[in-house]
Design a protein around this motif. Structure first.
Motif, PDB file in Angstrom:
ATOM      1  N   LEU A  79       0.887  -1.265  -0.113  1.00 23.02           N
ATOM      2  CA  LEU A  79      -0.044   0.034   0.036  1.00 23.02           C
ATOM      3  C   LEU A  79       0.867   1.381  -0.038  1.00 23.02           C
ATOM      4  O   LEU A  79       1.641   1.450   0.805  1.00 23.02           O
ATOM      5  CB  LEU A  79      -0.974   0.006   1.066  1.00 23.02           C
ATOM      6  CG  LEU A  79      -1.777  -1.163   1.465  1.00 23.02           C
ATOM      7  CD1 LEU A  79      -2.471  -1.088   2.728  1.00 23.02           C
ATOM      8  CD2 LEU A  79      -2.532  -1.862   0.230  1.00 23.02           C
ATOM      9  N   LEU A  80       0.601   1.947  -0.857  1.00 18.95           N
ATOM     10  CA  LEU A  80       1.431   3.293  -1.167  1.00 18.95           C
ATOM     11  C   LEU A  80       0.532   4.411  -0.823  1.00 18.95           C
ATOM     12  O   LEU A  80      -0.451   4.639  -1.466  1.00 18.95           O
ATOM     13  CB  LEU A  80       2.013   3.407  -2.506  1.00 18.95           C
ATOM     14  CG  LEU A  80       2.847   4.787  -2.820  1.00 18.95           C
ATOM     15  CD1 LEU A  80       3.941   4.978  -1.969  1.00 18.95           C
ATOM     16  CD2 LEU A  80       3.019   5.033  -4.316  1.00 18.95           C
ATOM     17  N   PHE A  81       0.716   5.285   0.446  1.00 20.70           N
ATOM     18  CA  PHE A  81      -0.095   6.359   0.776  1.00 20.70           C
ATOM     19  C   PHE A  81       0.374   7.758   0.050  1.00 20.70           C
ATOM     20  O   PHE A  81       1.596   8.308   0.716  1.00 20.70           O
ATOM     21  CB  PHE A  81      -0.312   6.499   2.229  1.00 20.70           C
ATOM     22  CG  PHE A  81      -0.887   5.221   3.024  1.00 20.70           C
ATOM     23  CD1 PHE A  81      -2.237   5.370   3.319  1.00 20.70           C
ATOM     24  CD2 PHE A  81      -0.523   3.968   2.844  1.00 20.70           C
ATOM     25  CE1 PHE A  81      -2.823   4.427   3.707  1.00 20.70           C
ATOM     26  CE2 PHE A  81      -1.150   2.956   3.735  1.00 20.70           C
ATOM     27  CZ  PHE A  81      -2.326   3.058   3.973  1.00 20.70           C
ATOM     28  N   GLY A  82      -0.328   8.296  -0.898  1.00 21.00           N
ATOM     29  CA  GLY A  82       0.384   9.334  -1.596  1.00 21.00           C
ATOM     30  C   GLY A  82      -1.009  10.241  -1.882  1.00 21.00           C
ATOM     31  O   GLY A  82      -2.222   9.753  -1.532  1.00 21.00           O
ATOM     32  N   GLY A  83      -1.005  11.263  -2.657  1.00 21.95           N
ATOM     33  CA  GLY A  83      -2.152  12.052  -3.107  1.00 21.95           C
ATOM     34  C   GLY A  83      -2.939  12.321  -1.948  1.00 21.95           C
ATOM     35  O   GLY A  83      -2.297  12.738  -0.761  1.00 21.95           O
ATOM     36  N   PRO A  84      -4.257  12.110  -1.875  1.00 21.82           N
ATOM     37  CA  PRO A  84      -5.083  12.614  -0.632  1.00 21.82           C
ATOM     38  C   PRO A  84      -4.770  11.978   0.537  1.00 21.82           C
ATOM     39  O   PRO A  84      -5.331  12.224   1.788  1.00 21.82           O
ATOM     40  CB  PRO A  84      -6.407  12.400  -1.095  1.00 21.82           C
ATOM     41  CG  PRO A  84      -6.222  11.507  -2.210  1.00 21.82           C
ATOM     42  CD  PRO A  84      -4.795  11.836  -2.847  1.00 21.82           C
ATOM     43  N   ALA A  85      -4.288  10.721   0.375  1.00 21.42           N
ATOM     44  CA  ALA A  85      -3.787   9.880   1.482  1.00 21.42           C
ATOM     45  C   ALA A  85      -2.407   9.850   1.870  1.00 21.42           C
ATOM     46  O   ALA A  85      -1.959   9.273   3.042  1.00 21.42           O
ATOM     47  CB  ALA A  85      -3.930   8.229   1.217  1.00 21.42           C
ATOM     48  N   GLN A  86      -1.638  10.885   1.691  1.00 14.59           N
ATOM     49  CA  GLN A  86      -0.256  11.072   2.000  1.00 14.59           C
ATOM     50  C   GLN A  86      -0.141  11.299   3.514  1.00 14.59           C
ATOM     51  O   GLN A  86      -0.890  11.919   4.186  1.00 14.59           O
ATOM     52  CB  GLN A  86       0.346  12.492   1.418  1.00 14.59           C
ATOM     53  CG  GLN A  86       1.372  13.053   1.585  1.00 14.59           C
ATOM     54  CD  GLN A  86       2.626  11.924   0.837  1.00 14.59           C
ATOM     55  OE1 GLN A  86       2.460  11.644  -0.269  1.00 14.59           O
ATOM     56  NE2 GLN A  86       3.622  11.300   1.556  1.00 14.59           N
ATOM     57  N   ASN A  87       0.814  10.478   4.082  1.00 11.38           N
ATOM     58  CA  ASN A  87       1.361  10.583   5.503  1.00 11.38           C
ATOM     59  C   ASN A  87       0.202  10.168   6.267  1.00 11.38           C
ATOM     60  O   ASN A  87       0.329  10.320   7.428  1.00 11.38           O
ATOM     61  CB  ASN A  87       1.407  12.193   5.764  1.00 11.38           C
ATOM     62  CG  ASN A  87       2.748  12.762   5.094  1.00 11.38           C
ATOM     63  OD1 ASN A  87       3.872  11.887   4.812  1.00 11.38           O
ATOM     64  ND2 ASN A  87       2.889  14.056   4.875  1.00 11.38           N
ATOM     65  N   ARG A  88      -0.614   9.198   5.918  1.00 12.60           N
ATOM     66  CA  ARG A  88      -1.494   8.657   6.783  1.00 12.60           C
ATOM     67  C   ARG A  88      -1.310   6.890   6.820  1.00 12.60           C
ATOM     68  O   ARG A  88      -2.192   6.134   7.273  1.00 12.60           O
ATOM     69  CB  ARG A  88      -3.081   8.529   5.915  1.00 12.60           C
ATOM     70  CG  ARG A  88      -3.465  10.002   5.829  1.00 12.60           C
ATOM     71  CD  ARG A  88      -4.940  10.212   5.466  1.00 12.60           C
ATOM     72  NE  ARG A  88      -5.771   9.892   6.571  1.00 12.60           N
ATOM     73  CZ  ARG A  88      -7.204   9.814   6.464  1.00 12.60           C
ATOM     74  NH1 ARG A  88      -7.566   9.966   5.405  1.00 12.60           N
ATOM     75  NH2 ARG A  88      -7.757   9.466   7.594  1.00 12.60           N
ATOM     76  N   ALA A  89       0.061   6.521   6.567  1.00  7.11           N
ATOM     77  CA  ALA A  89       0.329   5.125   6.682  1.00  7.11           C
ATOM     78  C   ALA A  89       0.263   4.785   8.126  1.00  7.11           C
ATOM     79  O   ALA A  89      -0.248   3.457   8.500  1.00  7.11           O
ATOM     80  CB  ALA A  89       1.473   4.864   6.025  1.00  7.11           C
ATOM     81  N   VAL A  90       0.622   5.537   9.087  1.00  9.63           N
ATOM     82  CA  VAL A  90       0.819   5.237  10.422  1.00  9.63           C
ATOM     83  C   VAL A  90      -0.938   5.083  10.938  1.00  9.63           C
ATOM     84  O   VAL A  90      -1.127   4.047  11.689  1.00  9.63           O
ATOM     85  CB  VAL A  90       1.461   6.240  11.273  1.00  9.63           C
ATOM     86  CG1 VAL A  90       1.349   6.145  12.918  1.00  9.63           C
ATOM     87  CG2 VAL A  90       2.867   6.219  11.131  1.00  9.63           C
ATOM     88  N   GLU A  91      -1.477   6.118  10.563  1.00 11.88           N
ATOM     89  CA  GLU A  91      -3.114   5.989  10.944  1.00 11.88           C
ATOM     90  C   GLU A  91      -3.620   5.039  10.531  1.00 11.88           C
ATOM     91  O   GLU A  91      -4.648   4.333  11.020  1.00 11.88           O
ATOM     92  CB  GLU A  91      -3.673   7.224  10.493  1.00 11.88           C
ATOM     93  CG  GLU A  91      -4.943   7.621  10.760  1.00 11.88           C
ATOM     94  CD  GLU A  91      -5.613   8.743  10.094  1.00 11.88           C
ATOM     95  OE1 GLU A  91      -6.984   9.029  10.426  1.00 11.88           O
ATOM     96  OE2 GLU A  91      -4.846   9.623   9.344  1.00 11.88           O
ATOM     97  N   ALA A  92      -3.389   4.504   9.140  1.00 16.73           N
ATOM     98  CA  ALA A  92      -4.066   3.278   8.722  1.00 16.73           C
ATOM     99  C   ALA A  92      -3.632   1.929   9.326  1.00 16.73           C
ATOM    100  O   ALA A  92      -4.571   1.196   9.611  1.00 16.73           O
ATOM    101  CB  ALA A  92      -3.572   3.069   7.022  1.00 16.73           C
TER     102      ALA A  92
END
Length: 302
Positions: free
Chosen positions: A158-171
């Protein structure tokens, strides 16, 4: 083959059989077969051209299962969800065998595709590359040379970019809360400093498992104009209605995306929450037509 709790589904634009044949030729120890067909009747207007044609093609890469959904032009895969292939000496007869297998698979996937990161040495890997194949599916290939270790060969990434940028920890935290004891957190490595759009606390790389199915997750270190879509979805095989209800309640964050067991979570990742015996249930007379009217799957109504 052991039961696989989560099966990634790849949206194909009417060519699932062709895609499956391609993967069975290019990827090691891989087979493909038609797993389900569209019914001859009861289809919606936009599905009429698919009557009797394959609905789903199962691709098995070693022991890891992928499903190819035969549909129309509505969606296409993109690099927001790719598939990480780890070539290790244990699984490929030694270091030279792993390197040769990696290079062979790379050549097949790159033929007619697009190289996103060249196959070469990087600070994090002796040999690594990222390629989007001729059908738009993205693959990361890496050489794993740790003695005695045998990593999973296929890991959805899963690559968190665009509107999901910097949300990998949260996910990761969200999925841990939703899946509970079925979630197993692995290593997580933050960037440590601002890297493009990635903040110091954003994840450069991380791993986790959900009921044994391995995943990687990272925040993009460069600006991206794409994010998660239904082009690649994650199908969860639930034991009963109670599990369907619990996961649906925990994950669904976009009511407009709810249809036929599909949902989108707050990060944009698409999931299909279905009973583990969905194939058997769909053999009931009229089940396909009833499913088309559902948002969340209700087993007793199929």
């Amino acid at each position: 083959m052991p039961h696989q709790y989560i099966v990634p589904n790849i949206w194909c634009q009417g060519n699932a059989e062709e895609v499956g044949r391609f993967y069975s030729e290019v990827l090691p120890d891989t087979t493909s077969e038609v797993a389900a067909r569209y019914p001859e009747t009861g289809l919606l207007d936009f599905q009429q051209d698919f009557a009797g044609l394959p609905l789903m093609v199962t691709v098995t890469v070693r022991d890891f299962r992928l499903s190819l959904i035969n549909a129309g032009q509505e969606f296409a895969p993109n690099p927001a969800i790719s598939f990480f292939l780890m070539f290790g000496p244990v699984g490929f007869g030694g270091p030279e065998g792993a390197r040769e297998a990696l290079d062979r698979v790379w050549a097949g996937l790159a033929d007619g595709g697009e190289v996103l990161m060249p196959l070469q040495q990087y600070p994090f890997s002796e040999r690594y590359g990222w390629v989007q194949d001729r059908f738009g599916v993205s693959w990361q290939l890496g050489l794993f040379d740790e003695d005695g270790a045998d990593p999973p060969f296929v890991m959805p990434a899963l690559l968190f970019g665009g509107p999901a940028q910097n949300r990998a920890v949260e996910a990761r935290a969200k999925y841990a809360a939703v899946f509970g004891d079925d979630f197993e957190a692995g290593d997580a490595f933050p960037y440590g400093e601002q890297t493009g759009p990635a903040t110091p606390d954003a994840l450069m790389y991380s791993e986790f498992r959900i009921k044994g199915v391995p995943f990687t997750a990272m925040d993009s270190g460069v600006e991206q104009d794409f994010s998660f879509t239904s082009g690649v979805s994650l199908e969860v095989h639930c034991a009963d209605q109670a599990e369907i209800d619990r996961l649906w309640e925990g994950l669904s964050a976009a009511p407009e995306a709810e249809q036929c067991g599909w949902l989108a979570d707050e990060f944009g990742v698409s999931w299909q929450i279905v009973p583990a015996n969905m194939g058997e249930l769909m053999e009931h007379p009229g089940a396909f037509e009833r499913m088309l009217q559902m948002k969340k799957i209700v087993i007793d109504e199929l």
